[in-house]
Design an enzyme around this catalytic site. Structure first.
Site, PDB file in Angstrom:
ATOM      1  N   MET A 144       0.843  -1.198   0.000  1.00  0.00           N
ATOM      2  CA  MET A 144       0.000   0.000   0.000  1.00  0.00           C
ATOM      3  C   MET A 144       0.880   1.249   0.000  1.00  0.00           C
ATOM      4  O   MET A 144       1.906   1.291   0.695  1.00  0.00           O
ATOM      5  CB  MET A 144      -0.906   0.008   1.233  1.00  0.00           C
ATOM      6  CG  MET A 144      -1.735  -1.245   1.421  1.00  0.00           C
ATOM      7  SD  MET A 144      -2.748  -1.124   2.922  1.00  0.00           S
ATOM      8  CE  MET A 144      -3.285  -2.833   3.091  1.00  0.00           C
ATOM      9  N   MET A 167      -1.705  -2.304  -4.106  1.00  0.00           N
ATOM     10  CA  MET A 167      -2.719  -1.273  -3.892  1.00  0.00           C
ATOM     11  C   MET A 167      -2.005   0.068  -3.977  1.00  0.00           C
ATOM     12  O   MET A 167      -1.885   0.808  -2.997  1.00  0.00           O
ATOM     13  CB  MET A 167      -3.417  -1.480  -2.552  1.00  0.00           C
ATOM     14  CG  MET A 167      -4.352  -2.670  -2.557  1.00  0.00           C
ATOM     15  SD  MET A 167      -5.169  -2.943  -0.970  1.00  0.00           S
ATOM     16  CE  MET A 167      -4.027  -4.108  -0.241  1.00  0.00           C
TER      17      MET A 167
END
Length: 219
Positions: A40, A71
């Site tokens: 992330m 992500m």
């Protein structure tokens, strides 16, 4: 429907980071099939997890295939580095790029498998033209960014619809689910057509990793 074995991917986002090497060794010994890594960037999702150095250490610490879920924005900058550390596959979100086909090909030429991911509110139309080109489709069963969220039951309808679409390709495309997966939700997802289960808290919060993994696989 092409029969595929059920895969359980242990999500290290839920592991104890103070003893990450031990945790990886434990889930490997407990029978997990893949090691799932959520990368992330605090841009695409409102959280920052771990980057390439940690993922490289994980790849060295386990014999399990490294299942990388990006992500992140700027996926193109991460393809070669993850290929270099031996990642088995990269899954990316097609809404992060205007050229999803180009991204798929860029991942493919490295020798890694390719996956595309959809968030709960995104329609299957985002990936209809991509299913025949990928090895895996990931349906998020929570909104991405944080572990420990509750499973969103409405995604089950989408799982069933995606299963039907995959079956028309006559290709062994895996249907992966991630978010709030435990023995109960795993059973629901499998009945709807999922064959690849990402589980974090269900495994790492349990007292017996092996028993939990067996329960997920046979749910």
């Amino acid at each position: 429907m092409l029969a595929q074995n059920i895969v359980v991917a242990a999500s290290v986002l839920a592991a104890d980071f103070l003893k990450l090497g031990e945790e990886v060794a434990a889930v490997t010994a407990a029978g997990a099939d893949w090691l799932h890594v959520d990368v992330m960037d605090n841009h695409y999702v409102p959280n920052l997890s771990f980057g390439l150095p940690v993922c490289s250490a994980l790849a060295r610490a386990s014999t399990l295939p490294l299942d990388v879920h990006l992500m992140t924005e700027r996926v193109e900058t991460l393809i070669e580095p993850f290929a270099a550390i031996g990642a088995a596959r990269i899954t990316f979100h097609p809404d992060t790029t205007a050229h999803a086909d180009r991204m798929i090909q860029a991942i493919r030429v490295t020798g890694m498998e390719v996956g595309v991911a959809l968030n709960p509110a995104m329609p299957l139309a985002w990936i209809e033209e991509l299913i025949a080109q990928v090895d895996l489709v990931l349906l998020m069963t929570v909104n991405p960014g944080f572990g420990g969220q509750q499973f969103i039951p409405s995604v089950l309808t989408k799982i069933a619809a995606l299963r039907a679409q995959i079956d028309t390709t006559d290709r062994p495309v895996r249907l992966q689910v991630d978010g709030g997966i435990n023995a109960e939700s795993a059973q629901q997802c499998r009945q709807a057509g999922a064959d690849t289960l990402v589980a974090g808290n269900a495994i790492f919060s349990s007292s017996d990793y092996a028993a939990t993994i067996r329960a997920l696989r046979s749910s």
